[in-house]
Design an enzyme around this catalytic site. Structure first.
Site, PDB file in Angstrom:
ATOM      1  N   HIS A 128      -1.612  -3.241  -6.996  1.00 42.16           N
ATOM      2  CA  HIS A 128      -2.276  -2.879  -5.746  1.00 42.16           C
ATOM      3  C   HIS A 128      -3.779  -3.145  -5.867  1.00 42.16           C
ATOM      4  O   HIS A 128      -4.513  -2.354  -6.465  1.00 42.16           O
ATOM      5  CB  HIS A 128      -1.974  -1.389  -5.459  1.00 42.16           C
ATOM      6  CG  HIS A 128      -2.473  -0.893  -4.149  1.00 42.16           C
ATOM      7  ND1 HIS A 128      -2.649   0.440  -3.885  1.00 42.16           N
ATOM      8  CD2 HIS A 128      -2.827  -1.543  -3.015  1.00 42.16           C
ATOM      9  CE1 HIS A 128      -3.096   0.580  -2.644  1.00 42.16           C
ATOM     10  NE2 HIS A 128      -3.206  -0.598  -2.111  1.00 42.16           N
ATOM     11  N   GLU A 183      -4.631  -0.752  -8.946  1.00 36.82           N
ATOM     12  CA  GLU A 183      -3.713   0.378  -9.162  1.00 36.82           C
ATOM     13  C   GLU A 183      -2.358  -0.239  -9.522  1.00 36.82           C
ATOM     14  O   GLU A 183      -1.767  -0.947  -8.698  1.00 36.82           O
ATOM     15  CB  GLU A 183      -3.620   1.217  -7.881  1.00 36.82           C
ATOM     16  CG  GLU A 183      -2.797   2.484  -8.033  1.00 36.82           C
ATOM     17  CD  GLU A 183      -2.721   3.288  -6.717  1.00 36.82           C
ATOM     18  OE1 GLU A 183      -2.713   2.693  -5.627  1.00 36.82           O
ATOM     19  OE2 GLU A 183      -2.630   4.528  -6.811  1.00 36.82           O
ATOM     20  N   SER A 188       0.833  -1.212   0.000  1.00 39.30           N
ATOM     21  CA  SER A 188       0.000   0.000   0.000  1.00 39.30           C
ATOM     22  C   SER A 188       0.858   1.249   0.000  1.00 39.30           C
ATOM     23  O   SER A 188       0.370   2.334  -0.305  1.00 39.30           O
ATOM     24  CB  SER A 188      -0.847   0.053   1.267  1.00 39.30           C
ATOM     25  OG  SER A 188      -1.628  -1.082   1.394  1.00 39.30           O
ATOM     26  N   ASN A 206      -3.745   6.103  -1.967  1.00 33.35           N
ATOM     27  CA  ASN A 206      -3.546   6.510  -0.577  1.00 33.35           C
ATOM     28  C   ASN A 206      -3.062   7.951  -0.435  1.00 33.35           C
ATOM     29  O   ASN A 206      -3.285   8.572   0.599  1.00 33.35           O
ATOM     30  CB  ASN A 206      -2.580   5.545   0.111  1.00 33.35           C
ATOM     31  CG  ASN A 206      -3.304   4.254   0.484  1.00 33.35           C
ATOM     32  OD1 ASN A 206      -4.432   4.302   0.955  1.00 33.35           O
ATOM     33  ND2 ASN A 206      -2.676   3.123   0.248  1.00 33.35           N
TER      34      ASN A 206
HETATM   35  P1  NAD Z   1      -2.231  -9.633   6.699  1.00 34.99           P
HETATM   36  O1  NAD Z   1      -1.551  -9.293   7.956  1.00 34.99           O
HETATM   37  O2  NAD Z   1      -3.686  -9.981   6.712  1.00 34.99           O
HETATM   38  O3  NAD Z   1      -1.459 -10.870   6.000  1.00 34.99           O
HETATM   39  C1  NAD Z   1      -0.076 -10.905   5.822  1.00 34.99           C
HETATM   40  C2  NAD Z   1       0.361 -12.362   5.688  1.00 34.99           C
HETATM   41  O4  NAD Z   1       1.739 -12.364   5.308  1.00 34.99           O
HETATM   42  C3  NAD Z   1       0.246 -13.165   6.992  1.00 34.99           C
HETATM   43  O5  NAD Z   1      -0.532 -14.319   6.764  1.00 34.99           O
HETATM   44  C4  NAD Z   1       1.705 -13.519   7.325  1.00 34.99           C
HETATM   45  O6  NAD Z   1       1.836 -14.806   7.935  1.00 34.99           O
HETATM   46  C5  NAD Z   1       2.331 -13.493   5.935  1.00 34.99           C
HETATM   47  N1  NAD Z   1       3.785 -13.348   5.934  1.00 34.99           N
HETATM   48  C6  NAD Z   1       4.550 -12.524   6.692  1.00 34.99           C
HETATM   49  N2  NAD Z   1       5.859 -12.680   6.363  1.00 34.99           N
HETATM   50  C7  NAD Z   1       5.905 -13.605   5.371  1.00 34.99           C
HETATM   51  C8  NAD Z   1       6.964 -14.189   4.622  1.00 34.99           C
HETATM   52  N3  NAD Z   1       8.227 -13.868   4.832  1.00 34.99           N
HETATM   53  N4  NAD Z   1       6.638 -15.110   3.673  1.00 34.99           N
HETATM   54  C9  NAD Z   1       5.360 -15.459   3.463  1.00 34.99           C
HETATM   55  N5  NAD Z   1       4.320 -14.939   4.141  1.00 34.99           N
HETATM   56  C10 NAD Z   1       4.588 -14.029   5.082  1.00 34.99           C
HETATM   57  O7  NAD Z   1      -1.938  -8.416   5.702  1.00 34.99           O
HETATM   58  P2  NAD Z   1      -2.860  -7.862   4.512  1.00 34.99           P
HETATM   59  O8  NAD Z   1      -3.843  -6.895   5.048  1.00 34.99           O
HETATM   60  O9  NAD Z   1      -3.320  -8.997   3.671  1.00 34.99           O
HETATM   61  O10 NAD Z   1      -1.780  -7.000   3.713  1.00 34.99           O
HETATM   62  C11 NAD Z   1      -0.877  -7.599   2.832  1.00 34.99           C
HETATM   63  C12 NAD Z   1      -0.326  -6.534   1.899  1.00 34.99           C
HETATM   64  O11 NAD Z   1      -1.404  -5.947   1.157  1.00 34.99           O
HETATM   65  C13 NAD Z   1       0.385  -5.385   2.622  1.00 34.99           C
HETATM   66  O12 NAD Z   1       1.476  -4.978   1.841  1.00 34.99           O
HETATM   67  C14 NAD Z   1      -0.688  -4.298   2.667  1.00 34.99           C
HETATM   68  O13 NAD Z   1      -0.146  -3.008   2.707  1.00 34.99           O
HETATM   69  C15 NAD Z   1      -1.388  -4.536   1.343  1.00 34.99           C
HETATM   70  N6  NAD Z   1      -2.771  -4.047   1.239  1.00 34.99           N
HETATM   71  C16 NAD Z   1      -3.637  -4.257   2.274  1.00 34.99           C
HETATM   72  C17 NAD Z   1      -4.965  -3.822   2.136  1.00 34.99           C
HETATM   73  C18 NAD Z   1      -5.970  -4.079   3.224  1.00 34.99           C
HETATM   74  O14 NAD Z   1      -7.042  -3.454   3.189  1.00 34.99           O
HETATM   75  N7  NAD Z   1      -5.727  -4.990   4.153  1.00 34.99           N
HETATM   76  C19 NAD Z   1      -5.383  -3.169   0.961  1.00 34.99           C
HETATM   77  C20 NAD Z   1      -4.460  -3.004  -0.077  1.00 34.99           C
HETATM   78  C21 NAD Z   1      -3.151  -3.449   0.083  1.00 34.99           C
END
Ligand code: NAD
Length: 296
Positions: A140, A152, A119, A190
């Site tokens: 994204h 995006e 993000s 963002n």
């Molecule tokens: P989350 O915390 O729900 O999930 C992250 C996952 O990554 C976890 O299951 C964790 O175990 C895993 N993980 C951590 N280190 C790891 C590694 N080395 N190898 C493999 N897996 C690993 O997070 P999320 O909300 O799904 O966000 C993930 C990405 O998406 C982030 O970069 C976030 O900025 C982006 N994002 C999130 C949203 C949102 O609304 N949640 C929206 C757009 C983008």
């Protein structure tokens, strides 16, 4: 042609990304360091497919095909070895992502595109730890991925045009609407959304209006589906604070300084929906939107 992909991270975004690709007949390897998280992700995908069946937008047969298209793994090296596209959706932490990209660069096929769902972390910075910066790109997706149409797409400084075009085409194959932007703090989504949320919090903090009024004005006056304070609760106030700080650090401008009320709420564990309280309170089974007593 890309038909086989890998998704790293099976949390909120990773399971949604795997769901959408598998539903469009891609073979997906979903990778996480946490086995329980992988099991939870498959259960979530199955539940979301059931929801689509109930709405009439999917069938039992499509559900079976979709689930059959996904395999899970905790081994990143084996999981990406046949992929022509890897989408990283691991925890939003620069060190974690830089390590993953170093590893991917060593193990993914030479022609594999490496995309990140970050993000807020610079695509150029992530690309710089690889020897294939021309094949690194931001993809994204928005939450919830199976529902939201936008992707995006963020070009790093060295992303090749053919790579951008391939990701644009792929997004269309997923029935998404791609928009291409260049790498800058917060990209576009963002950079515009977070200052609006921060300004809404400043307005509350300064006593210009209450929670319900601020959200109603933005909903009814600007045709936003959700007011900015409710949206902040939904995104997570900690996530909002992190992203505003990325803008603040990246642009070195007071314009992006996080509101003290937001900092306070995060320090106090009031993170929105996920902690049960933010600008509103959230109780299981209660669908009414109730303003937190702190703001009454
Ligand atoms: P989350 O915390 O729900 O999930 C992250 C996952 O990554 C976890 O299951 C964790 O175990 C895993 N993980 C951590 N280190 C790891 C590694 N080395 N190898 C493999 N897996 C690993 O997070 P999320 O909300 O799904 O966000 C993930 C990405 O998406 C982030 O970069 C976030 O900025 C982006 N994002 C999130 C949203 C949102 O609304 N949640 C929206 C757009 C983008």
């Amino acid at each position: 042609m890309i038909r086989e992909i890998a998704v790293i991270g099976s949390g909120t975004m990773g399971n949604g990304i795997a769901h959408v690709f598998a539903q469009h007949n891609f073979k997906v390897t979903l990778i996480d360091i946490n086995v329980a998280q992988l099991e939870k992700a498959i259960a979530t995908i199955a539940k979301n497919l059931e929801r689509q069946i109930a709405k009439g937008t999917s069938t039992e047969e499509q559900k079976a095909i979709t689930l059959n298209n996904i395999i899970t793994s905790t081994d990143i090296n084996r999981g990406v070895k046949n992929a022509l596209l890897v989408i990283e959706a691991a925890t939003e932490n620069a060190d974690i992502k830089l390590n993953i990209f170093k590893q991917l660069d060593e193990t993914a096929p030479a022609d594999c595109i490496l995309a990140t769902n970050t993000s807020s972390i610079s695509i150029t910075k992530i690309a710089a730890v690889t020897k294939r910066a021309d094949k690194v790109i931001g993809m994204h997706f928005m939450n919830p991925v199976p529902v939201m149409k936008l992707v995006e797409i963020i070009n790093g400084r060295e992303t090749k045009k053919e790579v951008t075009n391939a990701i644009v085409e792929l997004s269309k194959q997923l029935e998404k609407i791609p928009c291409v932007v260049n790498d800058a703090p917060g990209f576009i989504a963002n950079r515009i959304l977070m200052p609006m949320i921060n300004e809404a919090i400043y307005s509350l903090h300064e006593g210009v209006a209450g929670v319900a009024s601020i959200d109603t004005i933005m909903k009814l006056g600007m045709a936003h589906p959700m007011g900015p304070l409710q949206l902040a609760d939904y995104i997570g106030l900690d996530v909002c604070l992190n992203i505003i700080n990325v803008l603040y650090d990246g642009f070195k401008s007071e314009k992006y300084a996080p509101c003290p009320l937001l900092i306070n709420m995060v320090n106090n564990g009031k993170l929105g929906v996920k902690s049960g309280e933010g600008f509103y309170i959230y109780q299981p089974g209660n669908k009414d939107l109730t303003v937190s007593p702190q703001f009454k």
